[in-house]
Scaffold this motif. Structure first.
Motif, PDB file in Angstrom:
ATOM      1  N   TRP A 152      -8.183   1.082  -2.691  1.00 49.91           N
ATOM      2  CA  TRP A 152      -8.628   1.941  -3.791  1.00 49.91           C
ATOM      3  C   TRP A 152      -8.426   1.260  -5.133  1.00 49.91           C
ATOM      4  CZ3 TRP A 152     -11.694   5.282  -5.623  1.00 49.91           C
ATOM      5  CH2 TRP A 152     -11.394   6.073  -6.732  1.00 49.91           C
ATOM      6  N   MET A 153      -7.289   0.579  -5.320  1.00 46.92           N
ATOM      7  CA  MET A 153      -7.074  -0.156  -6.565  1.00 46.92           C
ATOM      8  C   MET A 153      -8.152  -1.223  -6.749  1.00 46.92           C
ATOM      9  SD  MET A 153      -4.504   1.084  -8.249  1.00 46.92           S
ATOM     10  CE  MET A 153      -4.908   2.730  -7.597  1.00 46.92           C
ATOM     11  N   SER A 176      -3.884  14.377  -5.389  1.00 49.13           N
ATOM     12  CA  SER A 176      -4.676  13.729  -4.344  1.00 49.13           C
ATOM     13  C   SER A 176      -4.050  13.968  -2.979  1.00 49.13           C
ATOM     14  CB  SER A 176      -4.769  12.218  -4.594  1.00 49.13           C
ATOM     15  OG  SER A 176      -5.345  11.949  -5.855  1.00 49.13           O
ATOM     16  N   TYR A 185      -8.381   8.365  -0.117  1.00 51.75           N
ATOM     17  CA  TYR A 185      -9.011   7.051  -0.183  1.00 51.75           C
ATOM     18  C   TYR A 185     -10.229   6.951   0.726  1.00 51.75           C
ATOM     19  CZ  TYR A 185      -4.294   6.398  -1.893  1.00 51.75           C
ATOM     20  OH  TYR A 185      -3.114   6.546  -2.565  1.00 51.75           O
ATOM     21  N   ILE A 190       2.089   1.891  -3.563  1.00 52.01           N
ATOM     22  CA  ILE A 190       0.996   2.345  -4.440  1.00 52.01           C
ATOM     23  C   ILE A 190       0.616   3.783  -4.111  1.00 52.01           C
ATOM     24  CG2 ILE A 190      -1.382   1.944  -5.181  1.00 52.01           C
ATOM     25  CD1 ILE A 190      -0.972  -1.025  -4.404  1.00 52.01           C
ATOM     26  N   ASP A 191       0.569   4.102  -2.824  1.00 45.76           N
ATOM     27  CA  ASP A 191       0.216   5.458  -2.415  1.00 45.76           C
ATOM     28  C   ASP A 191       1.213   6.474  -2.957  1.00 45.76           C
ATOM     29  OD1 ASP A 191      -1.351   7.358  -0.633  1.00 45.76           O
ATOM     30  OD2 ASP A 191       0.653   7.599   0.218  1.00 45.76           O
ATOM     31  N   ALA A 231       0.815  -1.217   0.000  1.00 49.24           N
ATOM     32  CA  ALA A 231       0.000   0.000   0.000  1.00 49.24           C
ATOM     33  C   ALA A 231       0.848   1.266   0.000  1.00 49.24           C
ATOM     34  CB  ALA A 231      -0.946  -0.002   1.199  1.00 49.24           C
ATOM     35  N   TRP A 287       0.403   6.835  -6.692  1.00 44.13           N
ATOM     36  CA  TRP A 287      -0.879   7.492  -6.953  1.00 44.13           C
ATOM     37  C   TRP A 287      -0.811   8.983  -6.632  1.00 44.13           C
ATOM     38  CZ3 TRP A 287      -5.314   6.277  -9.404  1.00 44.13           C
ATOM     39  CH2 TRP A 287      -6.384   7.176  -9.252  1.00 44.13           C
ATOM     40  N   ARG A 288      -0.248   9.333  -5.481  1.00 45.44           N
ATOM     41  CA  ARG A 288      -0.242  10.730  -5.064  1.00 45.44           C
ATOM     42  C   ARG A 288       0.696  11.577  -5.907  1.00 45.44           C
ATOM     43  NH1 ARG A 288      -0.187  10.941   1.408  1.00 45.44           N
ATOM     44  NH2 ARG A 288      -0.096  13.162   0.930  1.00 45.44           N
ATOM     45  N   ASP A 345      -6.991   2.068   2.280  1.00 45.52           N
ATOM     46  CA  ASP A 345      -5.674   2.499   1.822  1.00 45.52           C
ATOM     47  C   ASP A 345      -5.634   2.415   0.303  1.00 45.52           C
ATOM     48  OD1 ASP A 345      -5.431  -0.224   1.214  1.00 45.52           O
ATOM     49  OD2 ASP A 345      -4.216  -0.655   2.989  1.00 45.52           O
ATOM     50  N   SER A 346      -4.444   2.627  -0.259  1.00 48.66           N
ATOM     51  CA  SER A 346      -4.319   2.655  -1.713  1.00 48.66           C
ATOM     52  C   SER A 346      -4.573   1.288  -2.348  1.00 48.66           C
ATOM     53  CB  SER A 346      -2.930   3.161  -2.108  1.00 48.66           C
ATOM     54  OG  SER A 346      -1.921   2.373  -1.488  1.00 48.66           O
ATOM     55  N   THR A 347      -4.245   0.205  -1.649  1.00 50.80           N
ATOM     56  CA  THR A 347      -4.567  -1.129  -2.172  1.00 50.80           C
ATOM     57  C   THR A 347      -6.071  -1.295  -2.278  1.00 50.80           C
ATOM     58  OG1 THR A 347      -2.558  -2.059  -1.187  1.00 50.80           O
ATOM     59  CG2 THR A 347      -4.279  -3.603  -1.818  1.00 50.80           C
TER      60      THR A 347
END
Length: 222
Positions: free
Chosen positions: A104-105, A88, A93, A78-79, A75, A82-83, A100-102
């Motif tokens: 969100w995916m 973002s 999320y 990925i965060d 996570a 993504w950010r 968390d970002s996981t």
């Protein structure tokens, strides 16, 4: 940029034969500072751009990228990606209930599934879209090495890991998205001619469309 008559402005041609970037980097491009003019939540923004007449391949490519990130990186990695690739904030999320970002995916995968459930049956990716670029892995690592100084360290680490745990193709497309969006220490960030040449040559090796590096043109010092 003008599009052909009758072509919806938010409908890209899908896949690597397309002139523009595709997959998750395409979706990331909608999360800019004015994203919430398209909807009050991240989910609403995704749904806004998942228009009814979107080519199924476009959604399939987003789905595949999101699955690969969720399965291939933790996570925190990925965060960081993504950010850097979007505008973002830290509470992004939670706005849609993702822990968390996981999460969100996985939520994006679910939104893709909902859209695909209404699409014509039999939609599948073309052979060119299935190319993962493992034979180009060393070249992707080399380009990452050339551009690491222009990325936050955690993003560079995440993308290097993604070459092996996701695919070289996805890692490279995320790099192309991250470079012009990363918080740079220089007042006027530019891509050098040598960096741009390496990126262009690798995009051609992946058989991306002619405008796949369009976001980098604005920061190319050439």
């Amino acid at each position: 940029m003008d599009l052909p008559d009758g072509e919806p402005r938010n409908r890209p041609r899908p896949g690597k034969a397309a002139p523009f970037m595709f997959g998750l980097p395409w979706l990331m491009s909608f999360f800019h500072q004015d994203a919430y003019h398209d909807g009050p939540t991240p989910t609403a923004v995704v749904k806004y751009h998942f228009v009814e007449d979107l080519a199924p391949e476009t959604v399939l490519l987003v789905r595949r990228d999101a699955q690969r990130l969720a399965a291939g990186l933790d996570a925190g990695r990925i965060d960081a990606i993504w950010r850097t690739c979007t505008d973002s904030g830290p509470n992004f999320y939670r706005r849609d209930g993702a822990a968390d970002s996981t999460g969100w995916m996985r939520h994006i995968v679910g939104l893709c599934d909902v859209w695909l459930s209404r699409a014509p049956s039999g939609a599948a990716l073309a052979e060119a879209d299935l190319h993962e670029g493992w034979e180009l892995a060393d070249r992707v690592r080399a380009v990452l090495g050339e551009t690491r100084g222009d990325l936050p360290p955690e993003v560079g680490d995440a993308l290097e890991e993604a070459v092996d745990t996701c695919t070289p193709d996805l890692a490279f497309r995320l790099l192309v998205r991250a470079l012009p969006n990363a918080p740079h220490s220089q007042p006027y960030f530019t891509i050098t001619g040598e960096q741009y040449a390496s990126l262009t040559e690798l995009a051609a090796a992946f058989d991306y469309g002619e405008y796949a590096l369009e976001d980098l043109d604005a920061v190319f010092d050439g």
